[in-house]
Motif scaffolding. Sequence first.
Motif, PDB file in Angstrom:
ATOM      1  N   LEU A 331      56.274  47.462  20.728  1.00 28.77           N
ATOM      2  CA  LEU A 331      55.622  46.819  20.184  1.00 28.77           C
ATOM      3  C   LEU A 331      55.104  47.649  18.997  1.00 28.77           C
ATOM      4  N   VAL A 332      56.072  47.916  17.942  1.00 30.93           N
ATOM      5  CA  VAL A 332      54.822  48.949  16.389  1.00 30.93           C
ATOM      6  C   VAL A 332      54.217  47.769  15.508  1.00 30.93           C
ATOM      7  N   SER A 359      48.177  43.402   9.554  1.00 30.46           N
ATOM      8  CA  SER A 359      48.838  44.256  10.362  1.00 30.46           C
ATOM      9  C   SER A 359      50.269  44.113  10.320  1.00 30.46           C
ATOM     10  N   PRO A 360      51.266  44.764   9.634  1.00 32.30           N
ATOM     11  CA  PRO A 360      52.769  44.323   9.866  1.00 32.30           C
ATOM     12  C   PRO A 360      53.168  44.620  11.476  1.00 32.30           C
ATOM     13  N   VAL A 361      53.602  44.578  12.629  1.00 25.12           N
ATOM     14  CA  VAL A 361      53.995  44.725  12.970  1.00 25.12           C
ATOM     15  C   VAL A 361      55.954  44.076  13.670  1.00 25.12           C
ATOM     16  N   LEU A 362      55.929  45.303  14.843  1.00 22.21           N
ATOM     17  CA  LEU A 362      57.759  45.019  14.705  1.00 22.21           C
ATOM     18  C   LEU A 362      57.844  44.579  16.440  1.00 22.21           C
ATOM     19  N   ILE A 363      58.267  44.025  16.712  1.00 18.33           N
ATOM     20  CA  ILE A 363      58.825  44.127  17.924  1.00 18.33           C
ATOM     21  C   ILE A 363      60.156  44.015  18.712  1.00 18.33           C
ATOM     22  N   ARG A 364      60.973  45.340  19.751  1.00 17.84           N
ATOM     23  CA  ARG A 364      61.645  45.808  19.718  1.00 17.84           C
ATOM     24  C   ARG A 364      61.862  44.403  20.916  1.00 17.84           C
TER      25      ARG A 364
END
Length: 376
Positions: A331-332, A359-364
Amino acid sequence: MLSPVSSWIGNLLVAALLLWVPVRAQRIVDVQLAARGTADLCGDRQVVVTISLSTPLYASDSLLLFEFAVGYDPVKLQFIAPLFTGTVAEGADYSGSGAIDSATVRVYAFNVTRPLRGTGPLCGLLFRYPGECPDTVTVRLVLPPEKNAEAKLEFGQLGTALVEAVEHPSSSLKAQFPYDTAFVALGVERELSLEFNVPAARVRTWSFLLRGSRGLRLNRLALAANDSLTLVVESSDSSELYAQIVCPSVLQARKVRLTCSAQLHRSEPAQLEVVPELPHCACVASVQGDTVSIVPDETVSVTQRAASSLKYARIGEEWKLWDLPEQAVELVAWDSLGRFASRVAITGLPVIVRADCWSPVLIRLRDGSVIRTILR
């Protein structure tokens, strides 16, 4: 012994001598009004008007008493108090003021036995400017000034004073998006967040333009559901919205949050820009806009179901996330200004990251796909 004729002649000579004694003429002095400084709309809004004579005042003038009736516009000025400290009337036996009517105040001072004397203002008046915009107003003497009958001077011309209300602004009204880049699937309606930082600077109303480019369609604009302000969309088309935010009273320093619903109709990046206007009569020196890049994201439609099943909650200063896909490995997170905040390896649930308002997040995922969402 003098004869009757001689006595008569002597009396006549005495009377003639008395007639030849020069009689001192009364001095004529002008009354001058002056505004000391200006009323600062961005400060205490107060201004002092002084009443002076055109020449120094001498003990030989025998002035024991003065009273002036001062007229002003009560819509533009509010009388606060008379001022005697540092004036000729300081230390007088009696001094004060009183309202004659809503637009006239009398100010007076007198001594019982000691004539008033000295240089400088006889007295002053403290006013406050209640208006919101720069303006001018005249203060004048509306009745002939009063003095004691024994005074050896006369009041001549009666002056006026021009009071100015001016702004000395220093604050800035800022509009900003909580992130630099937003990922939007083609044809999918997406809510984009917008925030105004309002200074404590007498802001009541301001207008702004939202402008999209390159196939970005703007659909709706709304304030946060619990906000008591009023949003008025004055004009709109597919790519621009011109709106105004109105409050019935002056705002304290605060943040005003809005959401804009938008759709991307081209498979190329677009931009959304917010351009605020300088508020009228609000002690705001400058405004600052912002721009967010809208990037087409083909993965959003594939991972939308996974994103919708994601559960999260804000607990204190942290976001906690549950129900992530089994393939989630990392998670970023970014903060509300689009700056990198943290990178967390997903080894168990819940996943915890530091909280921000947006809070924008990116889950790989292991298969190389990603899930993008905003915690709010």
